[in-house]
Scaffold this active site. Structure first.
Site, PDB file in Angstrom:
ATOM      1  N   LYS A 146      -0.074   2.209 -14.565  1.00  0.00           N
ATOM      2  CA  LYS A 146      -1.675   1.441 -15.008  1.00  0.00           C
ATOM      3  C   LYS A 146      -2.762   1.757 -15.631  1.00  0.00           C
ATOM      4  O   LYS A 146      -2.752   1.522 -15.907  1.00  0.00           O
ATOM      5  CB  LYS A 146      -2.351   1.064 -13.521  1.00  0.00           C
ATOM      6  CG  LYS A 146      -0.651  -0.600 -12.896  1.00  0.00           C
ATOM      7  CD  LYS A 146      -1.067  -0.598 -11.698  1.00  0.00           C
ATOM      8  CE  LYS A 146      -1.861   0.174 -10.712  1.00  0.00           C
ATOM      9  NZ  LYS A 146      -0.277   0.981  -9.654  1.00  0.00           N
TER      10      LYS A 146
ATOM     11  N   ARG B  16      -4.157  -7.254  -5.724  1.00  0.00           N
ATOM     12  CA  ARG B  16      -3.645  -6.828  -4.541  1.00  0.00           C
ATOM     13  C   ARG B  16      -2.400  -7.034  -2.936  1.00  0.00           C
ATOM     14  O   ARG B  16      -1.492  -6.564  -2.639  1.00  0.00           O
ATOM     15  CB  ARG B  16      -4.036  -5.392  -4.230  1.00  0.00           C
ATOM     16  CG  ARG B  16      -2.859  -4.264  -4.179  1.00  0.00           C
ATOM     17  CD  ARG B  16      -3.428  -3.415  -4.212  1.00  0.00           C
ATOM     18  NE  ARG B  16      -3.408  -1.570  -4.052  1.00  0.00           N
ATOM     19  CZ  ARG B  16      -4.199  -0.949  -4.962  1.00  0.00           C
ATOM     20  NH1 ARG B  16      -4.305  -1.190  -6.403  1.00  0.00           N
ATOM     21  NH2 ARG B  16      -3.401   0.304  -4.443  1.00  0.00           N
TER      22      ARG B  16
ATOM     23  N   ARG C 238       0.840  14.764  -9.711  1.00  0.00           N
ATOM     24  CA  ARG C 238      -0.632  13.899 -10.785  1.00  0.00           C
ATOM     25  C   ARG C 238      -1.427  14.858 -10.347  1.00  0.00           C
ATOM     26  O   ARG C 238      -1.738  15.152  -9.040  1.00  0.00           O
ATOM     27  CB  ARG C 238      -0.584  12.289 -10.091  1.00  0.00           C
ATOM     28  CG  ARG C 238      -2.130  12.028 -10.760  1.00  0.00           C
ATOM     29  CD  ARG C 238      -2.311  10.219 -11.196  1.00  0.00           C
ATOM     30  NE  ARG C 238      -2.560  10.221  -9.346  1.00  0.00           N
ATOM     31  CZ  ARG C 238      -1.996   8.948  -9.123  1.00  0.00           C
ATOM     32  NH1 ARG C 238      -2.387   7.726  -9.691  1.00  0.00           N
ATOM     33  NH2 ARG C 238      -2.782   8.109  -7.819  1.00  0.00           N
TER      34      ARG C 238
ATOM     35  N   ARG D 291      -6.196  13.617  -6.658  1.00  0.00           N
ATOM     36  CA  ARG D 291      -6.533  12.324  -5.708  1.00  0.00           C
ATOM     37  C   ARG D 291      -6.273  12.734  -4.591  1.00  0.00           C
ATOM     38  O   ARG D 291      -5.168  13.507  -4.011  1.00  0.00           O
ATOM     39  CB  ARG D 291      -5.363  11.721  -6.259  1.00  0.00           C
ATOM     40  CG  ARG D 291      -6.928  10.680  -7.082  1.00  0.00           C
ATOM     41  CD  ARG D 291      -6.576   9.628  -7.627  1.00  0.00           C
ATOM     42  NE  ARG D 291      -5.465   8.399  -6.241  1.00  0.00           N
ATOM     43  CZ  ARG D 291      -5.191   7.260  -6.667  1.00  0.00           C
ATOM     44  NH1 ARG D 291      -5.772   6.977  -8.431  1.00  0.00           N
ATOM     45  NH2 ARG D 291      -4.707   6.619  -5.952  1.00  0.00           N
TER      46      ARG D 291
ATOM     47  N   ARG E 197       1.790   4.081   0.437  1.00  0.00           N
ATOM     48  CA  ARG E 197       1.504   3.544  -0.209  1.00  0.00           C
ATOM     49  C   ARG E 197       2.614   3.104  -0.410  1.00  0.00           C
ATOM     50  O   ARG E 197       2.054   1.284  -1.031  1.00  0.00           O
ATOM     51  CB  ARG E 197       0.443   4.440  -1.691  1.00  0.00           C
ATOM     52  CG  ARG E 197      -0.703   4.739  -1.050  1.00  0.00           C
ATOM     53  CD  ARG E 197      -1.267   5.994  -1.780  1.00  0.00           C
ATOM     54  NE  ARG E 197      -1.312   5.865  -3.430  1.00  0.00           N
ATOM     55  CZ  ARG E 197      -1.364   6.940  -3.831  1.00  0.00           C
ATOM     56  NH1 ARG E 197      -1.425   8.119  -4.005  1.00  0.00           N
ATOM     57  NH2 ARG E 197      -1.516   6.343  -4.942  1.00  0.00           N
TER      58      ARG E 197
HETATM   59  P1  AP5 Z   1      -0.425   6.575 -12.974  1.00  0.00           P
HETATM   60  O1  AP5 Z   1      -0.785   5.726 -14.575  1.00  0.00           O
HETATM   61  O2  AP5 Z   1      -2.203   7.450 -12.623  1.00  0.00           O
HETATM   62  O3  AP5 Z   1      -0.355   5.885 -12.323  1.00  0.00           O
HETATM   63  P2  AP5 Z   1      -0.890   4.809 -11.410  1.00  0.00           P
HETATM   64  O4  AP5 Z   1       0.195   3.019 -12.371  1.00  0.00           O
HETATM   65  O5  AP5 Z   1      -2.972   3.728 -12.020  1.00  0.00           O
HETATM   66  O6  AP5 Z   1      -1.389   3.668  -9.797  1.00  0.00           O
HETATM   67  P3  AP5 Z   1      -1.997   4.552  -8.595  1.00  0.00           P
HETATM   68  O7  AP5 Z   1      -1.911   5.799  -7.927  1.00  0.00           O
HETATM   69  O8  AP5 Z   1      -3.626   5.205  -9.068  1.00  0.00           O
HETATM   70  O9  AP5 Z   1      -1.915   3.313  -8.224  1.00  0.00           O
HETATM   71  P4  AP5 Z   1      -2.420   3.082  -6.899  1.00  0.00           P
HETATM   72  O10 AP5 Z   1      -2.355   1.494  -6.851  1.00  0.00           O
HETATM   73  O11 AP5 Z   1      -1.814   3.665  -5.783  1.00  0.00           O
HETATM   74  O12 AP5 Z   1      -3.826   3.356  -6.948  1.00  0.00           O
HETATM   75  P5  AP5 Z   1      -5.863   2.663  -7.120  1.00  0.00           P
HETATM   76  O13 AP5 Z   1      -6.614   4.085  -7.361  1.00  0.00           O
HETATM   77  O14 AP5 Z   1      -5.177   1.423  -8.243  1.00  0.00           O
HETATM   78  O15 AP5 Z   1       0.369   7.050 -13.327  1.00  0.00           O
HETATM   79  C1  AP5 Z   1       1.207   8.232 -12.405  1.00  0.00           C
HETATM   80  C2  AP5 Z   1       1.808   9.729 -13.007  1.00  0.00           C
HETATM   81  O16 AP5 Z   1       2.983   8.999 -13.176  1.00  0.00           O
HETATM   82  C3  AP5 Z   1       0.900  10.490 -13.548  1.00  0.00           C
HETATM   83  O17 AP5 Z   1       0.789  12.090 -13.721  1.00  0.00           O
HETATM   84  C4  AP5 Z   1       0.669  10.088 -14.611  1.00  0.00           C
HETATM   85  O18 AP5 Z   1       0.388  11.154 -16.054  1.00  0.00           O
HETATM   86  C5  AP5 Z   1       2.157   9.730 -14.792  1.00  0.00           C
HETATM   87  N1  AP5 Z   1       3.569   8.889 -16.096  1.00  0.00           N
HETATM   88  C6  AP5 Z   1       2.510   7.836 -16.377  1.00  0.00           C
HETATM   89  N2  AP5 Z   1       3.219   7.127 -17.035  1.00  0.00           N
HETATM   90  C7  AP5 Z   1       3.997   7.901 -17.620  1.00  0.00           C
HETATM   91  C8  AP5 Z   1       5.234   7.935 -18.245  1.00  0.00           C
HETATM   92  N3  AP5 Z   1       5.071   6.771 -18.908  1.00  0.00           N
HETATM   93  N4  AP5 Z   1       6.660   8.540 -17.877  1.00  0.00           N
HETATM   94  C9  AP5 Z   1       6.069   9.913 -17.420  1.00  0.00           C
HETATM   95  N5  AP5 Z   1       4.642   9.724 -16.448  1.00  0.00           N
HETATM   96  C10 AP5 Z   1       4.323   9.032 -16.615  1.00  0.00           C
HETATM   97  O19 AP5 Z   1      -5.766   2.394  -6.121  1.00  0.00           O
HETATM   98  C11 AP5 Z   1      -5.701   3.466  -4.366  1.00  0.00           C
HETATM   99  C12 AP5 Z   1      -6.795   2.529  -3.259  1.00  0.00           C
HETATM  100  O20 AP5 Z   1      -7.677   2.128  -3.277  1.00  0.00           O
HETATM  101  C13 AP5 Z   1      -5.398   2.415  -3.040  1.00  0.00           C
HETATM  102  O21 AP5 Z   1      -4.847   2.829  -2.206  1.00  0.00           O
HETATM  103  C14 AP5 Z   1      -6.306   1.081  -1.680  1.00  0.00           C
HETATM  104  O22 AP5 Z   1      -6.806   1.700  -0.273  1.00  0.00           O
HETATM  105  C15 AP5 Z   1      -7.767   0.708  -2.439  1.00  0.00           C
HETATM  106  N6  AP5 Z   1      -7.675  -0.247  -3.359  1.00  0.00           N
HETATM  107  C16 AP5 Z   1      -7.851  -0.154  -5.170  1.00  0.00           C
HETATM  108  N7  AP5 Z   1      -7.836  -1.316  -5.690  1.00  0.00           N
HETATM  109  C17 AP5 Z   1      -7.177  -2.527  -3.723  1.00  0.00           C
HETATM  110  C18 AP5 Z   1      -7.412  -3.747  -3.719  1.00  0.00           C
HETATM  111  N8  AP5 Z   1      -7.476  -5.408  -5.138  1.00  0.00           N
HETATM  112  N9  AP5 Z   1      -7.262  -4.031  -2.989  1.00  0.00           N
HETATM  113  C19 AP5 Z   1      -7.278  -3.543  -1.296  1.00  0.00           C
HETATM  114  N10 AP5 Z   1      -7.222  -2.013  -1.138  1.00  0.00           N
HETATM  115  C20 AP5 Z   1      -7.914  -1.844  -3.216  1.00  0.00           C
HETATM  116 MG    MG Z   2      -4.245   4.421 -11.045  1.00  0.00          MG
END
Ligand code: AP5
Ligand code: MG
Ligand code: ZN
Length: 217
Positions: A14, A89, A128, A161, A172
């Protein structure tokens, strides 16, 4: 307006895809995770409250998230629309968000669901690295920064991270399956959902997103 939601499990790509999409449609990339991490870094009251949940890989309580996003969407840079990453979410967040959109005469152009299987998610998240300043995502093997430890885009520090440890990653993914996966059905029923193969190469994923959004405009 182009109002987009990126849906998908942790590690689906994402954040990686968001930068290009936001640029293409001239809309802000709004990542709730990035907003919380910024607040944690700056030790704000919101950051203090969110930290314990995030460190465990649990969701931050709905009431801390919904108002935050709704306030953000009223800022002037959302005049052309928005790209949400990591929100909604939970079904409750989605319902509250629908009410907000209705009240403001807005709707969602497309919900983009990136589909990637669990093994690959673990592999991606364990390797990552992210930019501390702009949030750009890298991967030690797949997508390393040109200079180790330095962000290609902004020159910031590239770090691991806090919630990318193996144990937290697995939690997660479980939390995603329990609380967020039901949104696939939720948005499928509204006809705004498109599910794309997130395991394809970066450019292929990007092109399929742009195609799906283009068809909805
Ligand atoms: P990346 O693009 O970083 O993945 P992502 O989908 O953004 O995954 P996240 O881990 O950021 O999602 P998340 O939902 O756990 O975290 P968030 O910050 O939202 O890619 C991942 C890896 O893959 C990278 O190394 C990249 O280089 C590689 N990659 C990407 N595309 C590729 C491809 N095509 N081929 C090969 N490699 C590839 O949330 C964190 C925390 O915040 C949550 O756990 C929660 O506690 C809180 N939070 C956030 N939003 C909410 C909400 N709405 N409600 C409640 N809690 C929330
Ligand atoms: Mg992300
Ligand atoms: Zn950066």
């Amino acid at each position: 307006m182009v109002n987009l939601v990126l849906l998908g499990p942790p590690g689906a790509g994402k954040g990686t895809q968001a930068a290009g999409i936001a640029k293409k449609y001239d809309i802000p990339h709004i990542s709730t995770g990035d907003i919380f991490r910024k607040n944690i870094k700056e030790k704000t009251p919101l950051g203090e409250r969110a930290k314990s949940y995030m460190d465990r890989g649990e969701l931050v309580p709905d009431e801390l998230v919904i108002e935050l996003v709704e306030d953000r969407l009223t800022e002037p840079d959302c005049k052309n629309g928005f790209l949400l990453d990591g929100f909604p979410r939970t079904v409750f967040q989605a319902e509250e968000f629908d009410k907000f959109l209705n009240e403001n005469g807005m709707n969602i152009t497309k919900v983009i669901n990136l589909d990637v299987e669990a093994d690959e998610l673990v592999n991606r998240l364990s390797g990552r690295r992210v930019c501390e300043s702009c949030g750009a995502s890298y991967h030690v093997k797949n997508i390393p920064p040109k200079k180790e430890g330095v962000c290609d885009t902004c020159g910031g520090n590239v770090i691991q991270r806090a919630d990318d440890t193996k144990e937290t990653v697995l939690n997660r993914i479980n939390v995603y399956n329990d609380s967020t996966r039901p949104l696939i059905d939720y948005y499928d029923k509204t006809g705004t959902l498109v599910t794309l193969d997130g395991a394809a190469g970066l450019e292929n994923v990007f092109n399929s997103i742009i195609k799906a959004v283009g068809e909805a405009l």
